[in-house]
Design a protein around this motif. Sequence first.
Motif: not given
Length: 103
Positions: A38-41, A80-84, A86-92
């Motif tokens: 999910y990191l690059n998508n 992995v960047t911090v923003s990536e 955090l994005r996945i965490a938010r989407e979860c």
Amino acid sequence: MAQKMMMMAVLVILGTMMATFTVAQETCAQSLVPCAPYLNNATAQPQDDCCNPIKQAVETQLTCLCNLFNDPTLLSSFNVTVSEALRIARECGVTTDLSACNG
């Protein structure tokens, strides 16, 4: 002689502490491996195999997560960047932000 023995004891203790810390961080990071697809998508919605470990890590391993976020070389070693992350965490549905790492 006594000072050398004391110094050796301190070094052994510090080495043990660092090894324990490193293993704990690796365990924390390894539990998040299912999130890699999910990191690059940015359009793919993370599934339970990714979200559940994130939620569990926030609840039980917050210090480990904070260490991952606060050390730029750790995340970058996984590309992995911090923003990536955090994005996945938010989407979860995880709403804990990095301010929790400051305390």
